[in-house]
Design a protein around this motif. Structure first.
Motif, PDB file in Angstrom:
ATOM      1  N   MET A   1       8.294  12.246   0.529  1.00 30.27           N
ATOM      2  CA  MET A   1       8.164  13.553  -0.122  1.00 30.27           C
ATOM      3  C   MET A   1       7.100  14.377   0.596  1.00 30.27           C
ATOM      4  SD  MET A   1       8.962  15.602  -2.677  1.00 30.27           S
ATOM      5  CE  MET A   1       8.262  17.200  -3.062  1.00 30.27           C
ATOM      6  N   ASP A   2       7.446  15.591   0.980  1.00 32.16           N
ATOM      7  CA  ASP A   2       6.505  16.494   1.641  1.00 32.16           C
ATOM      8  C   ASP A   2       5.821  17.349   0.583  1.00 32.16           C
ATOM      9  OD1 ASP A   2       5.094  18.181   3.237  1.00 32.16           O
ATOM     10  OD2 ASP A   2       6.828  19.249   4.037  1.00 32.16           O
ATOM     11  N   PHE A   3       4.529  17.067   0.359  1.00 31.46           N
ATOM     12  CA  PHE A   3       3.791  17.800  -0.673  1.00 31.46           C
ATOM     13  C   PHE A   3       3.173  19.087  -0.143  1.00 31.46           C
ATOM     14  CE2 PHE A   3       2.979  13.172  -1.361  1.00 31.46           C
ATOM     15  CZ  PHE A   3       3.956  13.008  -2.328  1.00 31.46           C
ATOM     16  N   LEU A   4       3.250  19.299   1.151  1.00 31.13           N
ATOM     17  CA  LEU A   4       2.495  20.384   1.751  1.00 31.13           C
ATOM     18  C   LEU A   4       3.298  21.668   1.899  1.00 31.13           C
ATOM     19  CD1 LEU A   4       0.490  18.333   4.384  1.00 31.13           C
ATOM     20  CD2 LEU A   4      -0.148  18.987   2.065  1.00 31.13           C
ATOM     21  N   CYS A   5       4.416  21.772   1.177  1.00 31.28           N
ATOM     22  CA  CYS A   5       5.125  23.051   1.173  1.00 31.28           C
ATOM     23  C   CYS A   5       4.219  24.141   0.615  1.00 31.28           C
ATOM     24  CB  CYS A   5       6.414  22.957   0.359  1.00 31.28           C
ATOM     25  SG  CYS A   5       6.176  22.622  -1.410  1.00 31.28           S
ATOM     26  N   ALA A   6       3.218  23.734  -0.191  1.00 30.79           N
ATOM     27  CA  ALA A   6       2.294  24.709  -0.778  1.00 30.79           C
ATOM     28  C   ALA A   6       1.578  25.515   0.295  1.00 30.79           C
ATOM     29  CB  ALA A   6       1.282  23.994  -1.663  1.00 30.79           C
ATOM     30  N   ARG A   7       1.376  24.927   1.460  1.00 29.29           N
ATOM     31  CA  ARG A   7       0.707  25.650   2.544  1.00 29.29           C
ATOM     32  C   ARG A   7       1.593  26.744   3.122  1.00 29.29           C
ATOM     33  NH1 ARG A   7      -1.408  20.501   6.097  1.00 29.29           N
ATOM     34  NH2 ARG A   7      -3.223  19.909   4.834  1.00 29.29           N
ATOM     35  N   ARG A   8       2.897  26.500   3.130  1.00 27.75           N
ATOM     36  CA  ARG A   8       3.806  27.438   3.794  1.00 27.75           C
ATOM     37  C   ARG A   8       4.810  28.073   2.833  1.00 27.75           C
ATOM     38  NH1 ARG A   8       5.010  22.229   5.035  1.00 27.75           N
ATOM     39  NH2 ARG A   8       7.062  21.453   4.419  1.00 27.75           N
ATOM     40  N   GLY A   9       4.855  27.588   1.599  1.00 24.19           N
ATOM     41  CA  GLY A   9       5.757  28.158   0.607  1.00 24.19           C
ATOM     42  C   GLY A   9       6.684  27.131  -0.006  1.00 24.19           C
ATOM     43  N   CYS A  10       6.633  26.989  -1.334  1.00 29.60           N
ATOM     44  CA  CYS A  10       7.496  26.047  -2.055  1.00 29.60           C
ATOM     45  C   CYS A  10       8.621  26.807  -2.737  1.00 29.60           C
ATOM     46  CB  CYS A  10       6.700  25.274  -3.106  1.00 29.60           C
ATOM     47  SG  CYS A  10       5.430  24.183  -2.448  1.00 29.60           S
ATOM     48  N   SER A  11       9.834  26.458  -2.408  1.00 30.15           N
ATOM     49  CA  SER A  11      10.997  27.073  -3.043  1.00 30.15           C
ATOM     50  C   SER A  11      11.227  26.443  -4.411  1.00 30.15           C
ATOM     51  CB  SER A  11      12.234  26.874  -2.170  1.00 30.15           C
ATOM     52  OG  SER A  11      12.561  25.487  -2.101  1.00 30.15           O
ATOM     53  N   ALA A  12      12.146  27.022  -5.166  1.00 30.44           N
ATOM     54  CA  ALA A  12      12.501  26.441  -6.463  1.00 30.44           C
ATOM     55  C   ALA A  12      13.016  25.018  -6.279  1.00 30.44           C
ATOM     56  CB  ALA A  12      13.556  27.314  -7.147  1.00 30.44           C
ATOM     57  N   GLU A  13      13.761  24.797  -5.205  1.00 32.65           N
ATOM     58  CA  GLU A  13      14.288  23.461  -4.931  1.00 32.65           C
ATOM     59  C   GLU A  13      13.166  22.476  -4.639  1.00 32.65           C
ATOM     60  OE1 GLU A  13      15.365  26.307  -3.581  1.00 32.65           O
ATOM     61  OE2 GLU A  13      17.236  26.445  -4.730  1.00 32.65           O
ATOM     62  N   ASP A  14      12.117  22.940  -3.958  1.00 27.53           N
ATOM     63  CA  ASP A  14      10.961  22.075  -3.685  1.00 27.53           C
ATOM     64  C   ASP A  14      10.292  21.640  -4.989  1.00 27.53           C
ATOM     65  OD1 ASP A  14      11.101  22.100  -0.863  1.00 27.53           O
ATOM     66  OD2 ASP A  14      10.082  24.046  -0.794  1.00 27.53           O
ATOM     67  N   HIS A  15      10.162  22.575  -5.917  1.00 29.69           N
ATOM     68  CA  HIS A  15       9.522  22.247  -7.197  1.00 29.69           C
ATOM     69  C   HIS A  15      10.350  21.227  -7.979  1.00 29.69           C
ATOM     70  CE1 HIS A  15       6.115  25.046  -7.273  1.00 29.69           C
ATOM     71  NE2 HIS A  15       6.896  25.891  -6.622  1.00 29.69           N
ATOM     72  N   LEU A  16      11.656  21.395  -7.970  1.00 26.14           N
ATOM     73  CA  LEU A  16      12.520  20.448  -8.672  1.00 26.14           C
ATOM     74  C   LEU A  16      12.485  19.078  -7.997  1.00 26.14           C
ATOM     75  CD1 LEU A  16      14.575  19.735 -10.825  1.00 26.14           C
ATOM     76  CD2 LEU A  16      16.364  20.744  -9.382  1.00 26.14           C
ATOM     77  N   LYS A  17      12.495  19.081  -6.673  1.00 26.87           N
ATOM     78  CA  LYS A  17      12.452  17.820  -5.924  1.00 26.87           C
ATOM     79  C   LYS A  17      11.150  17.071  -6.203  1.00 26.87           C
ATOM     80  CE  LYS A  17      13.937  18.085  -1.745  1.00 26.87           C
ATOM     81  NZ  LYS A  17      13.998  18.379  -0.284  1.00 26.87           N
ATOM     82  N   GLU A  18      10.048  17.815  -6.269  1.00 28.96           N
ATOM     83  CA  GLU A  18       8.757  17.172  -6.555  1.00 28.96           C
ATOM     84  C   GLU A  18       8.736  16.587  -7.961  1.00 28.96           C
ATOM     85  OE1 GLU A  18       5.193  16.476  -8.441  1.00 28.96           O
ATOM     86  OE2 GLU A  18       6.221  18.377  -8.867  1.00 28.96           O
ATOM     87  N   PHE A  19       9.290  17.311  -8.923  1.00 29.64           N
ATOM     88  CA  PHE A  19       9.339  16.805 -10.301  1.00 29.64           C
ATOM     89  C   PHE A  19      10.111  15.490 -10.358  1.00 29.64           C
ATOM     90  CE2 PHE A  19      11.676  16.453 -14.319  1.00 29.64           C
ATOM     91  CZ  PHE A  19      10.639  16.459 -15.229  1.00 29.64           C
ATOM     92  N   ASP A  20      11.249  15.451  -9.698  1.00 26.49           N
ATOM     93  CA  ASP A  20      12.056  14.228  -9.694  1.00 26.49           C
ATOM     94  C   ASP A  20      11.311  13.084  -9.010  1.00 26.49           C
ATOM     95  OD1 ASP A  20      14.138  15.444 -11.036  1.00 26.49           O
ATOM     96  OD2 ASP A  20      15.225  15.988  -9.212  1.00 26.49           O
ATOM     97  N   TYR A  21      10.607  13.411  -7.922  1.00 33.37           N
ATOM     98  CA  TYR A  21       9.841  12.383  -7.206  1.00 33.37           C
ATOM     99  C   TYR A  21       8.718  11.840  -8.088  1.00 33.37           C
ATOM    100  CZ  TYR A  21       6.849  10.157  -3.724  1.00 33.37           C
ATOM    101  OH  TYR A  21       6.077   9.253  -3.032  1.00 33.37           O
ATOM    102  N   GLY A  22       7.956  12.740  -8.697  1.00 37.98           N
ATOM    103  CA  GLY A  22       6.860  12.306  -9.555  1.00 37.98           C
ATOM    104  C   GLY A  22       7.341  11.482 -10.732  1.00 37.98           C
ATOM    105  N   SER A  23       8.483  11.876 -11.298  1.00 36.18           N
ATOM    106  CA  SER A  23       9.025  11.157 -12.457  1.00 36.18           C
ATOM    107  C   SER A  23       9.466   9.747 -12.091  1.00 36.18           C
ATOM    108  CB  SER A  23      10.213  11.931 -13.046  1.00 36.18           C
ATOM    109  OG  SER A  23       9.827  13.220 -13.459  1.00 36.18           O
TER     110      SER A  23
END
Length: 295
Positions: free
Chosen positions: A1-23
């Protein structure tokens, strides 16, 4: 999982992907077992992060899920604690960045830690957590832009979102008790209700405190005040005023910068205590939930 999209921009899909990963990777059971390896001081660090009481020069990012990423460009005491927390298995390190899943910072976990009670007067909000919303700049209207992004990301603060309602004009069941509009209403798959009140402080002296109190009295589970971005000192001051007011202390606060495609979260919302204290809030909460089902 790439957490560093925050540096360059997190899309809606990135946020959903992170939620699924964390869960999946950091479920409550896993996190609670990992916490057994932490010292009291390290647990206290988690508590401070959960209330935006972090004294560091390093940038702090947040996903819509509530997961936090601290980018330790400069070494400090916070980063040393985060390194120990990641080695316990409760968090994760990726280069200079530390990822703390939303489950680790959840009320369900923190309220059961052996920590002293933290008084609202004991801390000061010093900086926001930056939430990147890549693609939001296409909308001119702040409320519509955020609502559309929530629909695409479909997650917020540890829960999936089942429905997004914009600018709730009227709740018939509340009649004349519905005095302040809910600008964005999120219904979680767990049946929770999260309300946002947007106030354009560039056009009014009002900060939205009265509206926020009314949204709490409607029986919403969580309430957040939104302002357009003005400047850091202004927003930091508003966040600290909210936390120091007993009647709205659990209200969250954020500023929205559409040009930069960011939300700056100065204060995370906490569970609405009026649902335990007020029979009318409990009644209105039930009525609003029924009304949302008809939309």
């Amino acid at each position: 999982m790439d957490f560093l999209c925050a540096r360059r921009g997190c899309s809606a899909e990135d946020h959903l992907k992170e939620f699924d990963y964390g869960s999946s990777r950091y479920g409550l059971g896993h996190v609670k077992r990992a916490l057994l390896n932490l010292t009291a001081e390290q647990m206290a660090v988690l508590q401070k992060i959960s209330v935006n009481w972090v004294n560091t020069k390093n940038p702090i990012y947040m996903f819509l899920s509530g997961s936090v990423v601290v980018d330790c460009i400069w070494d400090d005491s916070l980063c040393k604690h985060l390194d120990a927390i990641s080695k316990s298995g409760a968090a994760e390190r990726q280069g200079s960045a530390f990822y703390l899943p939303y489950t680790l910072l959840s009320e369900e976990v923190l309220e059961n830690l052996p920590l002293p009670e933290l008084s609202e007067e004991d801390y000061e909000i010093k900086r926001p957590y930056v939430v990147s919303l890549k693609g939001i700049a296409g909308e001119a209207d702040v409320v519509e832009a955020l609502a559309s992004f929530f629909e695409r990301a479909s997650v917020f603060l540890g829960r999936r979102i089942a429905k997004v309602v914009r600018k709730v004009p009227y709740v018939p069941q509340l009649a004349n008790k519905y005095t302040d509009r809910i600008d964005i209403l999120l219904k979680g798959v767990d049946n929770s209700l999260i309300g946002f009140s947007y106030v354009d402080v560039t056009k009014t002296y009002h900060l939205g405190f009265t509206a926020a109190k009314n949204l709490l009295m409607y029986g919403l589970d969580y309430v957040v005040i939104l302002h357009p971005y003005v400047d850091h000192d202004f927003h930091k001051g508003v966040g600290n005023r909210i936390k120091n007011r007993w009647d709205i202390a659990e209200v969250g606060y954020a500023s929205v910068n559409l040009m930069e495609e960011e939300v700056h979260m100065y204060k995370l919302p906490r569970a609405n205590r009026y649902l335990k204290m007020s029979l009318s809030a409990q009644k209105y909460s039930s009525l609003i939930r029924d009304y949302v089902e008809t939309l």
